[in-house]
Design a protein around this motif. Structure first.
Motif, PDB file in Angstrom:
ATOM      1  N   ARG A 177      12.814  43.626 -62.629  1.00 60.64           N
ATOM      2  CA  ARG A 177      12.424  43.808 -61.232  1.00 60.64           C
ATOM      3  C   ARG A 177      11.575  42.629 -60.768  1.00 60.64           C
ATOM      4  NH1 ARG A 177       9.777  47.400 -64.385  1.00 60.64           N
ATOM      5  NH2 ARG A 177       7.521  47.353 -64.469  1.00 60.64           N
ATOM      6  N   THR A 178      11.395  42.562 -59.451  1.00 61.08           N
ATOM      7  CA  THR A 178      10.560  41.524 -58.850  1.00 61.08           C
ATOM      8  C   THR A 178       9.100  41.954 -58.906  1.00 61.08           C
ATOM      9  OG1 THR A 178      12.344  40.810 -57.388  1.00 61.08           O
ATOM     10  CG2 THR A 178      10.099  40.248 -56.720  1.00 61.08           C
ATOM     11  N   ILE A 179       8.248  41.014 -59.273  1.00 59.54           N
ATOM     12  CA  ILE A 179       6.812  41.271 -59.404  1.00 59.54           C
ATOM     13  C   ILE A 179       6.070  40.184 -58.632  1.00 59.54           C
ATOM     14  CG2 ILE A 179       4.887  41.327 -61.060  1.00 59.54           C
ATOM     15  CD1 ILE A 179       6.888  42.480 -63.086  1.00 59.54           C
ATOM     16  N   VAL A 180       4.939  40.551 -58.039  1.00 58.84           N
ATOM     17  CA  VAL A 180       4.076  39.586 -57.360  1.00 58.84           C
ATOM     18  C   VAL A 180       2.699  39.631 -58.018  1.00 58.84           C
ATOM     19  CG1 VAL A 180       3.012  38.889 -55.183  1.00 58.84           C
ATOM     20  CG2 VAL A 180       5.308  39.896 -55.174  1.00 58.84           C
ATOM     21  N   ASP A 181       2.271  38.489 -58.549  1.00 63.09           N
ATOM     22  CA  ASP A 181       0.921  38.345 -59.105  1.00 63.09           C
ATOM     23  C   ASP A 181       0.109  37.515 -58.129  1.00 63.09           C
ATOM     24  OD1 ASP A 181       1.585  39.639 -61.465  1.00 63.09           O
ATOM     25  OD2 ASP A 181       1.671  37.814 -62.683  1.00 63.09           O
ATOM     26  N   GLU A 182      -1.126  37.926 -57.909  1.00 58.35           N
ATOM     27  CA  GLU A 182      -2.048  37.103 -57.135  1.00 58.35           C
ATOM     28  C   GLU A 182      -3.070  36.535 -58.102  1.00 58.35           C
ATOM     29  OE1 GLU A 182      -3.776  38.601 -53.564  1.00 58.35           O
ATOM     30  OE2 GLU A 182      -1.835  39.199 -52.748  1.00 58.35           O
ATOM     31  N   LEU A 183      -3.164  35.217 -58.132  1.00 57.89           N
ATOM     32  CA  LEU A 183      -4.094  34.536 -59.021  1.00 57.89           C
ATOM     33  C   LEU A 183      -5.069  33.707 -58.205  1.00 57.89           C
ATOM     34  CD1 LEU A 183      -1.548  33.169 -61.658  1.00 57.89           C
ATOM     35  CD2 LEU A 183      -2.836  35.287 -61.764  1.00 57.89           C
ATOM     36  N   ASP A 184      -6.296  33.633 -58.659  1.00 58.93           N
ATOM     37  CA  ASP A 184      -7.276  32.771 -58.018  1.00 58.93           C
ATOM     38  C   ASP A 184      -7.364  31.508 -58.860  1.00 58.93           C
ATOM     39  OD1 ASP A 184      -9.165  31.769 -56.339  1.00 58.93           O
ATOM     40  OD2 ASP A 184     -10.731  33.190 -56.890  1.00 58.93           O
ATOM     41  N   CYS A 185      -6.644  30.491 -58.437  1.00 64.15           N
ATOM     42  CA  CYS A 185      -6.567  29.232 -59.182  1.00 64.15           C
ATOM     43  C   CYS A 185      -7.715  28.322 -58.775  1.00 64.15           C
ATOM     44  CB  CYS A 185      -5.245  28.531 -58.901  1.00 64.15           C
ATOM     45  SG  CYS A 185      -3.803  29.484 -59.407  1.00 64.15           S
ATOM     46  N   GLY A 186      -8.337  27.729 -59.752  1.00 67.11           N
ATOM     47  CA  GLY A 186      -9.351  26.724 -59.457  1.00 67.11           C
ATOM     48  C   GLY A 186      -8.664  25.477 -58.926  1.00 67.11           C
ATOM     49  N   SER A 187      -9.440  24.564 -58.434  1.00 65.19           N
ATOM     50  CA  SER A 187      -8.886  23.318 -57.910  1.00 65.19           C
ATOM     51  C   SER A 187      -8.203  22.543 -59.030  1.00 65.19           C
ATOM     52  CB  SER A 187     -10.009  22.482 -57.302  1.00 65.19           C
ATOM     53  OG  SER A 187      -9.465  21.288 -56.796  1.00 65.19           O
ATOM     54  N   GLY A 188      -6.956  22.166 -58.809  1.00 62.95           N
ATOM     55  CA  GLY A 188      -6.244  21.358 -59.791  1.00 62.95           C
ATOM     56  C   GLY A 188      -5.623  22.128 -60.938  1.00 62.95           C
ATOM     57  N   THR A 189      -5.240  23.373 -60.734  1.00 63.03           N
ATOM     58  CA  THR A 189      -4.622  24.167 -61.793  1.00 63.03           C
ATOM     59  C   THR A 189      -3.196  23.694 -62.041  1.00 63.03           C
ATOM     60  OG1 THR A 189      -5.970  26.105 -61.249  1.00 63.03           O
ATOM     61  CG2 THR A 189      -3.939  26.503 -62.481  1.00 63.03           C
ATOM     62  N   THR A 190      -2.924  23.306 -63.268  1.00 63.51           N
ATOM     63  CA  THR A 190      -1.586  22.837 -63.626  1.00 63.51           C
ATOM     64  C   THR A 190      -0.891  23.764 -64.623  1.00 63.51           C
ATOM     65  OG1 THR A 190      -2.467  21.438 -65.379  1.00 63.51           O
ATOM     66  CG2 THR A 190      -2.154  20.414 -63.198  1.00 63.51           C
ATOM     67  N   GLN A 191      -1.579  24.814 -65.031  1.00 62.23           N
ATOM     68  CA  GLN A 191      -0.970  25.763 -65.958  1.00 62.23           C
ATOM     69  C   GLN A 191      -1.601  27.139 -65.728  1.00 62.23           C
ATOM     70  OE1 GLN A 191      -1.419  25.500 -70.445  1.00 62.23           O
ATOM     71  NE2 GLN A 191       0.539  24.469 -70.110  1.00 62.23           N
ATOM     72  N   PHE A 192      -0.758  28.169 -65.735  1.00 61.84           N
ATOM     73  CA  PHE A 192      -1.252  29.535 -65.564  1.00 61.84           C
ATOM     74  C   PHE A 192      -0.312  30.501 -66.267  1.00 61.84           C
ATOM     75  CE2 PHE A 192       1.363  28.433 -61.920  1.00 61.84           C
ATOM     76  CZ  PHE A 192       2.202  29.530 -61.764  1.00 61.84           C
TER      77      PHE A 192
END
Length: 181
Positions: free
Chosen positions: A48-63
């Motif tokens: 199924r389709t999922i939506v995650d909300e993440l609070d990324c710091g400035s310059g996030t290149t991996q999560f």
């Protein structure tokens, strides 16, 4: 949709395929089984389709995505709509088994971001389907007064009626049963 079909559940319960008198109730049981099965396995089974909300710091290149296995990225956008990022595999690399996403090129992520993706197994494994059918059967029978402790006399041992997941379903899912090692 459910991990198993209504037809498969009827077959497990020995209900004639043409008997539709309990279909709505039975479908509710089928739909309800997905959550405990996925909780036991620690992964998404029903695709199924999922939506995650993440609070990324400035310059996030991996999560990391919260749900695995991840099949594909659909979109990545700032929650306020001010920015979007390409989900092209040349720009965002998705490791589906562990949910790690790496920005390969372009701008890094920053701020609150909504990641929309598809997760789950393309085909539900046979052991998971059978475990789901056993759980549906257990819930169905306890609703009708046939649950409880059964041991000896060739019967199968299950937990008391208050337990939703019978031991044999947990064993099929490969989860650790409580006890002494």
């Amino acid at each position: 949709m459910g991990i198993v079909t209504l037809a498969a559940a009827k077959k497990q319960l020995n209900i004639d395929a043409t008997d539709t008198s309990d279909d709505l109730e039975l479908q509710l049981y089928i739909d309800a089984v997905t959550t405990p099965v996925e909780r036991e396995l620690g992964k998404v089974v029903e695709q199924r389709t999922i939506v995650d909300e993440l609070d990324c710091g400035s310059g996030t290149t991996q999560f990391m995505l919260r749900s695995v296995p991840a099949v594909s990225l659909t979109s990545i956008a700032a929650v306020d709509g001010s920015a979007t990022w390409s989900v092209d595999p040349a720009v965002m690399h998705l490791n589906g088994s562990n949910g790690r996403v790496t920005v390969l090129s372009g701008l890094p992520l920053s701020g609150p971001v909504a990641i929309t993706y598809v997760a789950g197994d393309a085909i539900v494994p046979a052991n998971v389907q059978l475990a789901a059918l056993i759980i549906v059967q257990h819930l169905w029978e306890t609703q009708r007064g046939r649950g409880g402790m059964v041991a000896g006399g060739g019967g199968e041992f299950t937990m008391p009626a208050g337990y939703a997941l019978p031991n044999r379903a947990c064993e099929l899912l490969g989860t650790q049963l409580p006890g002494i090692a």
